[in-house]
Design a protein around this motif. Structure first.
Motif, PDB file in Angstrom:
ATOM      1  N   LEU A 218      -9.114 -10.678  -7.173  1.00 54.42           N
ATOM      2  CA  LEU A 218      -8.848 -11.414  -5.937  1.00 54.42           C
ATOM      3  C   LEU A 218      -7.386 -11.279  -5.541  1.00 54.42           C
ATOM      4  CD1 LEU A 218     -10.271 -13.174  -3.849  1.00 54.42           C
ATOM      5  CD2 LEU A 218      -9.563 -15.184  -5.156  1.00 54.42           C
ATOM      6  N   GLY A 219      -6.482 -11.375  -6.507  1.00 50.36           N
ATOM      7  CA  GLY A 219      -5.062 -11.204  -6.209  1.00 50.36           C
ATOM      8  C   GLY A 219      -4.752  -9.813  -5.694  1.00 50.36           C
ATOM      9  N   TYR A 220      -5.417  -8.806  -6.271  1.00 49.93           N
ATOM     10  CA  TYR A 220      -5.201  -7.425  -5.830  1.00 49.93           C
ATOM     11  C   TYR A 220      -5.694  -7.235  -4.397  1.00 49.93           C
ATOM     12  CZ  TYR A 220      -5.818  -2.343  -5.534  1.00 49.93           C
ATOM     13  OH  TYR A 220      -5.788  -1.036  -5.125  1.00 49.93           O
ATOM     14  N   LEU A 221      -6.895  -7.712  -4.106  1.00 50.31           N
ATOM     15  CA  LEU A 221      -7.477  -7.498  -2.780  1.00 50.31           C
ATOM     16  C   LEU A 221      -6.773  -8.330  -1.709  1.00 50.31           C
ATOM     17  CD1 LEU A 221     -11.266  -7.391  -3.727  1.00 50.31           C
ATOM     18  CD2 LEU A 221      -9.828  -5.455  -3.043  1.00 50.31           C
ATOM     19  N   GLU A 222      -6.553  -9.618  -1.998  1.00 51.31           N
ATOM     20  CA  GLU A 222      -5.921 -10.491  -1.005  1.00 51.31           C
ATOM     21  C   GLU A 222      -4.413 -10.279  -0.918  1.00 51.31           C
ATOM     22  OE1 GLU A 222      -8.835 -14.398  -0.681  1.00 51.31           O
ATOM     23  OE2 GLU A 222      -6.980 -14.543  -1.839  1.00 51.31           O
ATOM     24  N   GLY A 223      -3.800  -9.994  -2.061  1.00 51.54           N
ATOM     25  CA  GLY A 223      -2.345  -9.904  -2.087  1.00 51.54           C
ATOM     26  C   GLY A 223      -1.784  -8.533  -1.807  1.00 51.54           C
ATOM     27  N   ARG A 224      -2.600  -7.480  -2.022  1.00 44.86           N
ATOM     28  CA  ARG A 224      -2.093  -6.123  -1.845  1.00 44.86           C
ATOM     29  C   ARG A 224      -2.878  -5.353  -0.780  1.00 44.86           C
ATOM     30  NH1 ARG A 224       0.579  -6.360  -6.784  1.00 44.86           N
ATOM     31  NH2 ARG A 224       2.577  -5.341  -6.646  1.00 44.86           N
ATOM     32  N   VAL A 225      -4.206  -5.296  -0.921  1.00 46.89           N
ATOM     33  CA  VAL A 225      -5.003  -4.444  -0.037  1.00 46.89           C
ATOM     34  C   VAL A 225      -5.068  -4.991   1.384  1.00 46.89           C
ATOM     35  CG1 VAL A 225      -7.286  -3.466   0.383  1.00 46.89           C
ATOM     36  CG2 VAL A 225      -6.379  -3.553  -1.954  1.00 46.89           C
ATOM     37  N   GLU A 226      -5.455  -6.253   1.534  1.00 39.38           N
ATOM     38  CA  GLU A 226      -5.617  -6.806   2.876  1.00 39.38           C
ATOM     39  C   GLU A 226      -4.321  -6.794   3.685  1.00 39.38           C
ATOM     40  OE1 GLU A 226      -7.158 -10.838   5.144  1.00 39.38           O
ATOM     41  OE2 GLU A 226      -7.892 -10.407   3.121  1.00 39.38           O
ATOM     42  N   PRO A 227      -3.164  -7.161   3.105  1.00 36.09           N
ATOM     43  CA  PRO A 227      -1.929  -7.090   3.904  1.00 36.09           C
ATOM     44  C   PRO A 227      -1.611  -5.678   4.394  1.00 36.09           C
ATOM     45  CG  PRO A 227      -1.597  -8.487   1.983  1.00 36.09           C
ATOM     46  CD  PRO A 227      -2.935  -7.838   1.810  1.00 36.09           C
ATOM     47  N   VAL A 228      -1.871  -4.668   3.570  1.00 32.56           N
ATOM     48  CA  VAL A 228      -1.629  -3.290   4.003  1.00 32.56           C
ATOM     49  C   VAL A 228      -2.568  -2.924   5.138  1.00 32.56           C
ATOM     50  CG1 VAL A 228      -1.843  -0.875   3.320  1.00 32.56           C
ATOM     51  CG2 VAL A 228      -0.652  -2.477   1.840  1.00 32.56           C
ATOM     52  N   MET A 229      -3.841  -3.283   5.006  1.00 35.98           N
ATOM     53  CA  MET A 229      -4.797  -2.970   6.068  1.00 35.98           C
ATOM     54  C   MET A 229      -4.427  -3.666   7.372  1.00 35.98           C
ATOM     55  SD  MET A 229      -8.495  -2.710   4.191  1.00 35.98           S
ATOM     56  CE  MET A 229      -9.278  -2.555   5.797  1.00 35.98           C
ATOM     57  N   ARG A 230      -3.968  -4.901   7.290  1.00 36.29           N
ATOM     58  CA  ARG A 230      -3.550  -5.610   8.503  1.00 36.29           C
ATOM     59  C   ARG A 230      -2.353  -4.916   9.154  1.00 36.29           C
ATOM     60  NH1 ARG A 230      -5.424 -10.765   9.725  1.00 36.29           N
ATOM     61  NH2 ARG A 230      -6.812 -11.703   8.185  1.00 36.29           N
ATOM     62  N   ARG A 231      -1.416  -4.482   8.341  1.00 38.06           N
ATOM     63  CA  ARG A 231      -0.244  -3.797   8.898  1.00 38.06           C
ATOM     64  C   ARG A 231      -0.654  -2.506   9.591  1.00 38.06           C
ATOM     65  NH1 ARG A 231       5.055  -3.927   9.011  1.00 38.06           N
ATOM     66  NH2 ARG A 231       5.259  -5.724   7.635  1.00 38.06           N
ATOM     67  N   ILE A 232      -1.579  -1.765   8.959  1.00 41.19           N
ATOM     68  CA  ILE A 232      -2.059  -0.522   9.571  1.00 41.19           C
ATOM     69  C   ILE A 232      -2.785  -0.823  10.884  1.00 41.19           C
ATOM     70  CG2 ILE A 232      -3.676   1.399   9.291  1.00 41.19           C
ATOM     71  CD1 ILE A 232      -3.054   1.302   6.281  1.00 41.19           C
ATOM     72  N   ALA A 233      -3.703  -1.798  10.841  1.00 39.62           N
ATOM     73  CA  ALA A 233      -4.516  -2.115  12.024  1.00 39.62           C
ATOM     74  C   ALA A 233      -3.667  -2.623  13.179  1.00 39.62           C
ATOM     75  CB  ALA A 233      -5.578  -3.143  11.650  1.00 39.62           C
ATOM     76  N   GLN A 234      -2.592  -3.327  12.870  1.00 39.68           N
ATOM     77  CA  GLN A 234      -1.768  -3.945  13.915  1.00 39.68           C
ATOM     78  C   GLN A 234      -0.545  -3.101  14.273  1.00 39.68           C
ATOM     79  OE1 GLN A 234      -1.082  -7.756  12.068  1.00 39.68           O
ATOM     80  NE2 GLN A 234      -3.227  -8.353  12.261  1.00 39.68           N
ATOM     81  N   PHE A 235      -0.479  -1.881  13.782  1.00 40.81           N
ATOM     82  CA  PHE A 235       0.662  -1.025  14.082  1.00 40.81           C
ATOM     83  C   PHE A 235       0.783  -0.847  15.602  1.00 40.81           C
ATOM     84  CE2 PHE A 235       2.986   3.005  14.401  1.00 40.81           C
ATOM     85  CZ  PHE A 235       4.043   2.747  13.543  1.00 40.81           C
ATOM     86  N   PRO A 236       1.987  -1.035  16.172  1.00 39.63           N
ATOM     87  CA  PRO A 236       2.113  -1.066  17.634  1.00 39.63           C
ATOM     88  C   PRO A 236       2.219   0.311  18.292  1.00 39.63           C
ATOM     89  CG  PRO A 236       4.220  -1.532  16.623  1.00 39.63           C
ATOM     90  CD  PRO A 236       3.225  -1.418  15.498  1.00 39.63           C
TER      91      PRO A 236
END
Length: 262
Positions: free
Chosen positions: A73-91
């Motif tokens: 859970l720490g790996y997915l919520e703390g590492r994977v999801e933040p990276v995916m959000r940054r990629i998805a929200q790249f301006p």
């Protein structure tokens, strides 16, 4: 392992650990997030994500992971999801060049990317059944949204990897390209986008994201996946799947009950 280059308003982020098929360690995800942040600060107008060697990304590097102590859970919520959000929200428009294995977290990186061109022979899918685990990194949202429930569950249950050509035919990604041309085609698409009306593209990107969020949405689906994956860590099948993968043998699953997930 993560290399960022910028030229003519286009950033290129390369996964560079070909000896492990670009399987990602926690520190790699931190470096990947920083590469996107640096590209954003540079004000680029398009971005390309690609992998070096025989694969785009073979998912998480679990070669040294002990499933009895693993904080999934720490790996997915703390590492994977933040990276995916940054990629998805790249301006700015983002493009992925996918070849070889594109699974697990690697598939997640492509899910978060705006436009993905795949090599015709790429291997895409959900081999998690072999680990006693479930698809994560946004895979359920991708499969259900673009394939429908029946084909999504067929891929999940079977663990079958589909080719890039089949993935595009099914509607998973944008375009199938000859293996030796996928990076060049993706770079060309990014260059065209970088010469276009960036703010208009970003407006469309946000409108599409809002349409997805009107349903369950990628991030809600990922949160549910994270909880499911964490609960599966407490099963004998998960521990057996991990051990079998690390020992390079076929797992012998018992099918025991799942605990801790309502």
């Amino acid at each position: 392992m993560i290399e960022l280059t910028i030229q003519d308003d286009v950033a290129e982020v390369a996964l560079r650990a070909p000896e492990r098929r670009n399987a990602l360690r926690p520190e790699d995800l931190d470096d990947l997030a920083e590469a996107y942040a640096e590209a954003e600060r540079a004000g680029v107008r398009a971005l390309v994500l690609r992998g070096e060697g025989r694969a785009f990304c073979a998912g998480r590097d679990i070669s040294g992971v002990d499933p009895r102590e693993d904080d999934v859970l720490g790996y997915l919520e703390g590492r994977v999801e933040p990276v995916m959000r940054r990629i998805a929200q790249f301006p700015a428009p983002t493009f992925g060049a996918a070849h070889g294995a594109c699974v697990g977290v690697g598939l997640g990186l492509l899910i978060a990317t705006d436009v993905v061109y795949v090599a015709e022979s790429a291997k895409i899918g959900s081999p998690f059944a072999n680990l006693g685990a479930t698809l994560d990194s946004g895979g359920h949202a991708l499969f259900f949204e673009r394939l429908g429930a029946h084909r999504a569950l067929d891929l999940i249950y079977s663990g079958r990897l589909i080719s890039g050509a089949e993935a595009v035919a099914l509607g998973l990604f944008s375009r199938a390209v000859a293996d030796d041309e996928v990076v060049a085609e993706t770079r060309a698409a990014a260059a065209r986008a970088a010469a276009g009306p960036t703010q208009a593209f970003v407006a469309s990107k946000r409108l599409i994201a809002s349409l997805r969020d009107d349903r369950v949405g990628l991030w809600r689906s990922m949160s549910d996946e994270n909880r499911a994956q964490a609960a599966l860590c407490d099963t004998d099948d998960y521990r057996e799947g991990f051990a079998a993968f690390q020992q390079k043998r076929t797992p012998a699953f018992g099918g025991g009950a799942l605990r801790g997930l309502s």
